[in-house]
Scaffold this motif. Structure first.
Motif, mmCIF file in Angstrom:
data_model
loop_
_atom_site.group_PDB
_atom_site.id
_atom_site.type_symbol
_atom_site.label_atom_id
_atom_site.label_comp_id
_atom_site.label_asym_id
_atom_site.label_seq_id
_atom_site.Cartn_x
_atom_site.Cartn_y
_atom_site.Cartn_z
ATOM 1 N N ARG A 375 0.874 -1.184 0.000
ATOM 2 C CA ARG A 375 0.000 0.000 0.000
ATOM 3 C C ARG A 375 0.910 1.233 0.000
ATOM 4 O O ARG A 375 1.722 1.411 0.906
ATOM 5 N N ARG A 376 0.781 2.055 -1.025
ATOM 6 C CA ARG A 376 1.703 3.189 -1.137
ATOM 7 C C ARG A 376 1.021 4.383 -1.800
ATOM 8 O O ARG A 376 0.054 4.224 -2.560
ATOM 9 N N PRO A 377 1.528 5.578 -1.512
ATOM 10 C CA PRO A 377 0.974 6.772 -2.170
ATOM 11 C C PRO A 377 1.494 6.873 -3.609
ATOM 12 O O PRO A 377 2.657 6.529 -3.891
ATOM 13 N N VAL A 378 0.613 7.292 -4.515
ATOM 14 C CA VAL A 378 1.006 7.445 -5.918
ATOM 15 C C VAL A 378 0.375 8.713 -6.474
ATOM 16 O O VAL A 378 -0.557 9.285 -5.905
ATOM 17 N N THR A 379 0.883 9.120 -7.614
ATOM 18 C CA THR A 379 0.281 10.223 -8.361
ATOM 19 C C THR A 379 -0.448 9.640 -9.564
ATOM 20 O O THR A 379 0.138 8.858 -10.334
ATOM 21 N N LEU A 380 -1.695 9.993 -9.722
ATOM 22 C CA LEU A 380 -2.481 9.516 -10.867
ATOM 23 C C LEU A 380 -2.689 10.681 -11.815
ATOM 24 O O LEU A 380 -3.275 11.717 -11.436
ATOM 25 N N ASN A 381 -2.182 10.533 -13.027
ATOM 26 C CA ASN A 381 -2.362 11.545 -14.069
ATOM 27 C C ASN A 381 -3.466 11.095 -15.018
ATOM 28 O O ASN A 381 -3.378 10.016 -15.618
ATOM 29 N N LEU A 382 -4.521 11.872 -15.136
ATOM 30 C CA LEU A 382 -5.636 11.534 -16.025
ATOM 31 C C LEU A 382 -5.282 11.994 -17.435
ATOM 32 O O LEU A 382 -5.255 13.191 -17.727
ATOM 33 N N VAL A 383 -4.979 11.007 -18.281
ATOM 34 C CA VAL A 383 -4.535 11.307 -19.653
ATOM 35 C C VAL A 383 -5.702 11.708 -20.535
ATOM 36 O O VAL A 383 -5.639 12.678 -21.296
ATOM 37 N N ALA A 384 -6.791 10.944 -20.469
ATOM 38 C CA ALA A 384 -7.952 11.223 -21.335
ATOM 39 C C ALA A 384 -9.209 10.667 -20.698
ATOM 40 O O ALA A 384 -9.179 9.609 -20.050
ATOM 41 N N TYR A 385 -10.296 11.367 -20.890
ATOM 42 C CA TYR A 385 -11.595 10.892 -20.410
ATOM 43 C C TYR A 385 -12.178 9.891 -21.396
ATOM 44 O O TYR A 385 -11.677 9.773 -22.537
#
Length: 389
Positions: A375-385
């Motif tokens: 379980r770890r913190p991450v960055t989620l980048n939303l590329v496209a809807y």
């Protein structure tokens, strides 16, 4: 058996009346997921009904065999009745014949000089010796005729009783035949209803399959448009190819999968041409920047196993392609394309009971990988809807 079939027909009718198909809209992923569920539901129903039809065919065969045996018993019983009736007719003739024989004896006695009745015959005796002789003669005649007629009457009574029993048996056999014929007709009627339902479900399967195809076409349409566009740059084509290659294993419609593969080949050719042109013009092999629709700070867990995601797609872990993640759809719309550093590109195609808010679940190929990830913190980048890639 009949009650269970009625219950099954009622339940299936209710299910069928409540069924619906999801048509193409702005979110083809959701439509595909729901129509795949509908398609599977129809398939399961058809399998269940076909098993019921097989069971009913067994029952129909049993009733047909019972009716055939019943008809055989009826025919044999009818022959026995006819035989006994023939015996009765013969016996009646024997009684009549014996009675006629007795009457002839009496007439012969009259012709021989005897008086009109046995008493006169006895009184006409010349002496005691003659008296006893005539008495014994009359006694023998009467006894013989009586035994003969009594024997015939006993046989007649026995035949009457036999005919009565055979008639009773015939009545029971007729009733059994009527019952079997009625049950056979009812089973055949229920079988026809089930076969009609199978036909309806098959039609609905075809409709669901067509809508799945339509929505899968929409799912790959953006990548195809990028490959077809004359203004697409190298990175645009690379992204489109990555999308198509990642979606191909998840597509279920053969024609859509073939189309995606054709565009992968077409895109590779176009990409090679663009790279060659860029080299000739000494321009950088890129015309787009790594910009994202949104960026989220998330807590990521990991999971493995499963056969289908919430969208009805096969879960995949492909570090060099497009993997599967589970999200809270109120935060990240299902069908979105995302990029997570340390994990790679993924499609948000699954959900989970504990996946709420800014918690996501990353698909892995094994439980060991899940434990390693933890379980770890991450960055989620939303590329496209959905619908944009």
């Amino acid at each position: 058996m009949i009650k269970r079939l009625i219950s099954l027909l009622t339940a299936i009718a209710l299910l069928f009346s409540a069924s619906y198909l999801v048509y193409a809209d702005d979110n083809p992923q959701d439509a595909i997921a729901q129509n795949r569920i509908k398609f599977q539901q129809m398939s399961d129903n058809i399998i269940e009904i076909n098993q019921k039809i097989i069971d009913m065919n067994d029952q129909l065969d049993k009733f047909k065999n019972d009716i055939a045996k019943n008809n055989k018993d009826i025919n044999e019983n009818t022959k026995l009745i006819e035989a006994e009736a023939s015996n009765m007719e013969r016996l009646v003739k024997e009684v009549e014949s014996s009675q006629e024989l007795a009457n002839k004896r009496i007439r012969t006695m009259y012709i021989s000089g005897y008086s009109k009745n046995f008493l006169e015959i006895l009184l006409s005796s010349e002496n005691m010796s003659d008296f006893f002789y005539k008495y014994e003669a009359i006694k023998r005649v009467i006894s013989f005729d009586k035994k003969l007629i009594d024997n015939l009457i006993t046989k007649k009574a026995a035949l009457n009783e036999s005919i009565s029993k055979l008639n009773q048996k015939k009545q029971k056999l007729d009733e059994l035949k009527a019952s079997n014929v009625a049950a056979l007709a009812k089973l055949d009627e229920d079988k026809q209803k089930l076969e009609a339902l199978v036909k309806q479900f098959n039609q609905e399967k075809l409709a669901a399959a067509e809508l799945i195809k339509e929505n899968e076409e929409k799912l790959i349409s953006h990548a195809i448009s990028v490959v077809d566009s004359s203004s697409s740059g190298i990175n645009d084509v690379k992204s489109a190819l990555q999308t198509l290659n990642s979606l191909i294993p998840q597509l279920s419609t053969a024609s859509v999968k073939a189309k995606a593969k054709d565009y992968v080949a077409k895109g590779n050719t176009k990409l090679a041409d663009l790279i060659a042109k860029a080299a000739q013009e000494s321009q950088p092999a890129s015309n787009s920047s790594d910009t994202y629709k949104a960026t989220y700070s998330m807590t990521a867990t990991a999971y493995a196993g499963g056969t289908l995601t919430a969208m009805g797609l096969k879960p995949i872990r492909d570090p060099n392609g497009l993997s599967t993640i589970a999200v809270d759809p109120t935060v990240i719309p299902l069908g979105s394309k995302v990029f997570i550093p340390g994990y790679g590109y993924a499609i948000a195609s699954d959900t989970g009971g504990k996946i709420k808010g800014n918690i996501i679940d990353l698909y892995m190929n094994s439980v060991a990988e899940c434990i390693t990830w933890g379980r770890r913190p991450v960055t989620l980048n939303l590329v496209a809807y959905p619908g944009e890639w």
